[in-house]
Design a protein around this motif. Structure first.
Motif, short mmCIF file in Angstrom:
data_model
loop_
_atom_site.label_atom_id
_atom_site.label_comp_id
_atom_site.label_asym_id
_atom_site.label_seq_id
_atom_site.Cartn_x
_atom_site.Cartn_y
_atom_site.Cartn_z
N TYR A 21 -5.14 -29.47 64.27
CA TYR A 21 -4.13 -29.14 63.26
C TYR A 21 -4.32 -27.76 62.63
CZ TYR A 21 -1.33 -29.68 59.00
OH TYR A 21 -0.42 -29.52 58.00
N THR A 22 -5.55 -27.35 62.41
CA THR A 22 -5.85 -26.11 61.68
C THR A 22 -5.11 -24.88 62.22
OG1 THR A 22 -7.93 -26.94 60.83
CG2 THR A 22 -7.72 -24.55 60.99
N PRO A 23 -5.05 -24.63 63.54
CA PRO A 23 -4.33 -23.44 64.00
C PRO A 23 -2.83 -23.44 63.66
CG PRO A 23 -5.70 -24.34 65.76
CD PRO A 23 -5.72 -25.32 64.64
N TYR A 24 -2.27 -24.61 63.41
CA TYR A 24 -0.85 -24.70 63.07
C TYR A 24 -0.58 -24.38 61.60
CZ TYR A 24 0.08 -26.95 67.57
OH TYR A 24 0.20 -27.21 68.91
N THR A 25 -1.59 -24.56 60.72
CA THR A 25 -1.36 -24.34 59.29
C THR A 25 -1.07 -22.86 59.04
OG1 THR A 25 -3.74 -24.13 58.87
CG2 THR A 25 -2.77 -26.30 58.55
N GLY A 26 -0.25 -22.61 58.05
CA GLY A 26 0.14 -21.24 57.74
C GLY A 26 1.25 -20.72 58.64
N THR A 27 1.77 -21.58 59.51
CA THR A 27 2.89 -21.21 60.37
C THR A 27 4.05 -22.16 60.07
OG1 THR A 27 2.47 -22.73 62.22
CG2 THR A 27 1.18 -20.67 62.17
N PRO A 28 5.23 -21.85 60.54
CA PRO A 28 6.35 -22.77 60.33
C PRO A 28 6.17 -24.13 61.02
CG PRO A 28 7.15 -20.59 60.94
CD PRO A 28 5.67 -20.59 61.14
N LYS A 29 5.16 -24.27 61.86
CA LYS A 29 4.94 -25.51 62.59
C LYS A 29 4.23 -26.58 61.78
CE LYS A 29 4.81 -22.98 66.89
NZ LYS A 29 4.07 -22.59 68.07
N ALA A 30 3.72 -26.21 60.62
CA ALA A 30 3.00 -27.17 59.77
C ALA A 30 3.51 -27.06 58.34
CB ALA A 30 1.50 -26.90 59.81
N PRO A 31 3.48 -28.16 57.61
CA PRO A 31 3.97 -28.11 56.23
C PRO A 31 2.99 -27.47 55.24
CG PRO A 31 3.30 -30.33 56.79
CD PRO A 31 3.16 -29.51 58.03
N GLU A 32 1.79 -27.12 55.68
CA GLU A 32 0.78 -26.57 54.76
C GLU A 32 0.41 -25.15 55.13
OE1 GLU A 32 -2.03 -30.20 53.72
OE2 GLU A 32 -1.60 -30.07 55.86
#
Length: 188
Positions: A21-32
């Motif tokens: 999950y971590t690589p997705y955070t901070g991108t539009p792909k994750a809510p966080e």
């Protein structure tokens, strides 16, 4: 031959899921914007696993992706409508992991008598849009730079009082769906 599995999540899966999950955070792909703390993430898994559902895909006992359901942001009191979120390790994109996770989650949602699944996708992510459309999702709405896609489920029971929780789904139906889903993954 690689050992493949798609299964329900438990709190012990938190560390490996957080790595995906971590690589997705901070991108539009994750809510966080930032990755959650491990303990917070484990509490989130505990909260939602038994109410809405989380699934994990593994190859040779290594987490390669996971998915989960959330309340419908636009209609949170509607127990029959949920949002579907999926995260796949970058080296396992286009290797059947997303298809496997969606396949099992769809079967579980239908067995649990849910009626609708939504996915929110960044308009500038053609790969994710193509994935959801290939799984049968239809464009439903847009918000800012987000495309909301909808999948109409075929509930097992027409008018239940409430959906069946994922961990209460018949184990025989779950096991056969789980085995079929694992067969969709193509290891590296």
């Amino acid at each position: 031959m690689a050992l493949k599995a798609v299964r329900r999540v438990n709190e012990w899966d938190g560390p490996s899921m957080l790595k995906v999950y971590t690589p997705y955070t901070g991108t539009p792909k994750a809510p966080e914007k930032e990755p959650p703390e491990l303990q917070d993430y484990i509490q989130r898994i505990d909260k939602y696993t038994y109410g809405l559902g989380w699934l994990l895909a593994e190859v040779d006992c290594q987490t390669v992706g996971f998915c989960h359901l959330m309340e419908d942001r636009d209609d949170p009191k509607n127990l029959f409508s949920v949002e579907f979120q999926i995260y796949v390790r970058p080296d396992y994109l286009r290797r059947g992991v997303g298809t496997a996770l969606w396949s099992l989650m769809r079967d579980m949602m239908e067995a649990g008598s849910r009626r609708r699944a939504l996915a929110r996708v960044d308009r500038d992510d053609p790969g994710a849009l193509a994935f959801f459309r290939s799984m049968g999702f239809k464009d439903y709405n847009t918000e800012d730079n987000i495309v909301i896609l909808k999948y109409d489920l075929t509930p097992a029971e027409e008018n239940p009082e409430r959906p069946t929780k994922p961990y209460l789904i018949d184990r025989y139906g779950y096991e056969s769906s789980r085995e079929r889903a694992a067969g969709l993954i193509r290891p590296l």
